[in-house]
Design an enzyme around this catalytic site. Structure first.
Site, PDB file in Angstrom:
ATOM      1  N   ASN A   1     -13.246  -2.959   2.243  1.00  0.00           N
ATOM      2  CA  ASN A   1     -13.822  -1.981   2.269  1.00  0.00           C
ATOM      3  C   ASN A   1     -14.794  -1.988   1.064  1.00  0.00           C
ATOM      4  OD1 ASN A   1     -13.224  -0.436   4.569  1.00  0.00           O
ATOM      5  ND2 ASN A   1     -11.574   0.053   3.492  1.00  0.00           N
TER       6      ASN A   1
ATOM      7  N   GLU B   1     -12.065   3.705  -1.369  1.00  0.00           N
ATOM      8  CA  GLU B   1     -11.721   4.635  -2.303  1.00  0.00           C
ATOM      9  C   GLU B   1     -11.390   4.317  -3.732  1.00  0.00           C
ATOM     10  OE1 GLU B   1      -8.052   5.840  -0.512  1.00  0.00           O
ATOM     11  OE2 GLU B   1      -9.224   6.712   1.518  1.00  0.00           O
ATOM     12  N   VAL B   2     -10.939   3.011  -3.869  1.00  0.00           N
ATOM     13  CA  VAL B   2     -10.526   2.527  -4.999  1.00  0.00           C
ATOM     14  C   VAL B   2     -11.555   1.389  -5.721  1.00  0.00           C
ATOM     15  CG1 VAL B   2      -8.476   1.707  -6.562  1.00  0.00           C
ATOM     16  CG2 VAL B   2      -8.131   2.852  -4.621  1.00  0.00           C
TER      17      VAL B   2
ATOM     18  N   HIS C   1      -7.118  -5.590   1.888  1.00  0.00           N
ATOM     19  CA  HIS C   1      -5.841  -5.243   2.684  1.00  0.00           C
ATOM     20  C   HIS C   1      -5.323  -6.234   3.559  1.00  0.00           C
ATOM     21  CE1 HIS C   1      -6.842  -0.599   2.026  1.00  0.00           C
ATOM     22  NE2 HIS C   1      -8.033  -1.335   1.810  1.00  0.00           N
TER      23      HIS C   1
ATOM     24  N   HIS D   1     -10.237  -5.191  -3.564  1.00  0.00           N
ATOM     25  CA  HIS D   1      -8.943  -5.203  -2.810  1.00  0.00           C
ATOM     26  C   HIS D   1      -9.156  -5.807  -1.555  1.00  0.00           C
ATOM     27  CE1 HIS D   1      -9.921  -1.004  -2.656  1.00  0.00           C
ATOM     28  NE2 HIS D   1      -9.353  -1.022  -1.478  1.00  0.00           N
TER      29      HIS D   1
ATOM     30  N   ASP E   1       0.819  -1.236  -0.061  1.00  0.00           N
ATOM     31  CA  ASP E   1       0.003  -0.017   0.027  1.00  0.00           C
ATOM     32  C   ASP E   1       0.892   1.326   0.134  1.00  0.00           C
ATOM     33  OD1 ASP E   1      -3.323   0.529   0.971  1.00  0.00           O
ATOM     34  OD2 ASP E   1      -1.993   2.338   1.120  1.00  0.00           O
ATOM     35  N   ILE E   2       0.353   2.221  -0.823  1.00  0.00           N
ATOM     36  CA  ILE E   2       1.358   3.476  -0.903  1.00  0.00           C
ATOM     37  C   ILE E   2       1.263   4.399   0.433  1.00  0.00           C
ATOM     38  CG2 ILE E   2      -0.534   4.811  -1.882  1.00  0.00           C
ATOM     39  CD1 ILE E   2       1.506   5.762  -3.993  1.00  0.00           C
TER      40      ILE E   2
HETATM   41  P1  AMP Z   1      -9.650   1.651   0.391  1.00  0.00           P
HETATM   42  O1  AMP Z   1     -10.125   2.597   1.094  1.00  0.00           O
HETATM   43  O2  AMP Z   1     -10.107   0.105   0.862  1.00  0.00           O
HETATM   44  O3  AMP Z   1     -10.407   1.575  -1.093  1.00  0.00           O
HETATM   45  O4  AMP Z   1      -8.207   1.488   0.116  1.00  0.00           O
HETATM   46  C1  AMP Z   1      -7.624   2.051  -1.004  1.00  0.00           C
HETATM   47  C2  AMP Z   1      -6.040   1.860  -0.755  1.00  0.00           C
HETATM   48  O5  AMP Z   1      -5.169   1.973  -1.625  1.00  0.00           O
HETATM   49  C3  AMP Z   1      -5.533   2.934   0.277  1.00  0.00           C
HETATM   50  O6  AMP Z   1      -4.830   2.253   1.264  1.00  0.00           O
HETATM   51  C4  AMP Z   1      -4.643   3.611  -0.424  1.00  0.00           C
HETATM   52  O7  AMP Z   1      -3.421   3.948   0.301  1.00  0.00           O
HETATM   53  C5  AMP Z   1      -4.153   2.508  -1.662  1.00  0.00           C
HETATM   54  N1  AMP Z   1      -3.454   3.068  -2.966  1.00  0.00           N
HETATM   55  C6  AMP Z   1      -3.835   4.246  -3.556  1.00  0.00           C
HETATM   56  N2  AMP Z   1      -3.288   4.471  -4.494  1.00  0.00           N
HETATM   57  C7  AMP Z   1      -2.331   3.435  -4.515  1.00  0.00           C
HETATM   58  C8  AMP Z   1      -1.154   3.184  -5.259  1.00  0.00           C
HETATM   59  N3  AMP Z   1      -0.832   3.734  -6.332  1.00  0.00           N
HETATM   60  N4  AMP Z   1      -0.266   2.087  -4.924  1.00  0.00           N
HETATM   61  C9  AMP Z   1      -0.532   1.404  -4.082  1.00  0.00           C
HETATM   62  N5  AMP Z   1      -1.670   1.595  -3.087  1.00  0.00           N
HETATM   63  C10 AMP Z   1      -2.307   2.632  -3.433  1.00  0.00           C
END
Ligand code: AMP
Length: 118
Positions: free
Chosen positions: A90, A98-99, A105, A103, A32-33
């Site tokens: 999530n 967010e994405v 974690h 995924h 994770d970034i």
């Molecule tokens: P979520 O809130 O479950 O959608 O988590 C999205 C996660 O993606 C967050 O923990 C971010 O830090 C992570 N994230 C976003 N962009 C990147 C990226 N380019 N590389 C790695 N992790 C990312």
């Protein structure tokens, strides 16, 4: 509807780099970034699924198996299978997803504390 321009889709296509931990036919795992714990890795399916709702309804059995096995493989690679870890997903607005690419974690490497903070 799946957005092909989400950041994890770009990572899967190799358009954006990542710190890869593991890859096979079904999953990609990368750091994770913005790590929340000492070990914070994301495991994503290679198929185009927005979230668990989408995946549980539409993924093939072999893809579901591949993702679950992938989480186990990655956990063992990270060594957190020995020490314990949290796997978390999530799903949607209330969870703050967010994405929009499914995924999990994997959090570990230290004591993580409470499961939910509001
Ligand atoms: P979520 O809130 O479950 O959608 O988590 C999205 C996660 O993606 C967050 O923990 C971010 O830090 C992570 N994230 C976003 N962009 C990147 C990226 N380019 N590389 C790695 N992790 C990312």
């Amino acid at each position: 509807m799946y957005d092909k321009n989400n950041i994890f889709a770009k990572i899967l296509r190799g358009e954006i780099s990542c710190k890869k931990v593991y890859e096979d036919k079904f999953v990609l795992a990368f750091e994770d970034i913005n790590p929340q714990t000492k070990i914070h890795v994301l495991v994503i399916p290679k198929g185009e699924y927005v979230n668990m709702d989408d995946f549980s309804k539409n993924a093939k059995s072999i893809e579901i198996e591949g993702l679950i096995r992938g989480i186990g493989i990655v956990s063992a690679m990270l060594g957190v299978d020995k020490t314990g870890y949290r796997y978390l997903g999530n799903n949607g607005i209330d969870a703050g997803q967010e994405v929009p690419h499914l995924h999990f974690h994997i959090f570990g490497g230290e004591k993580i504390g409470k499961m939910i903070n509001k």
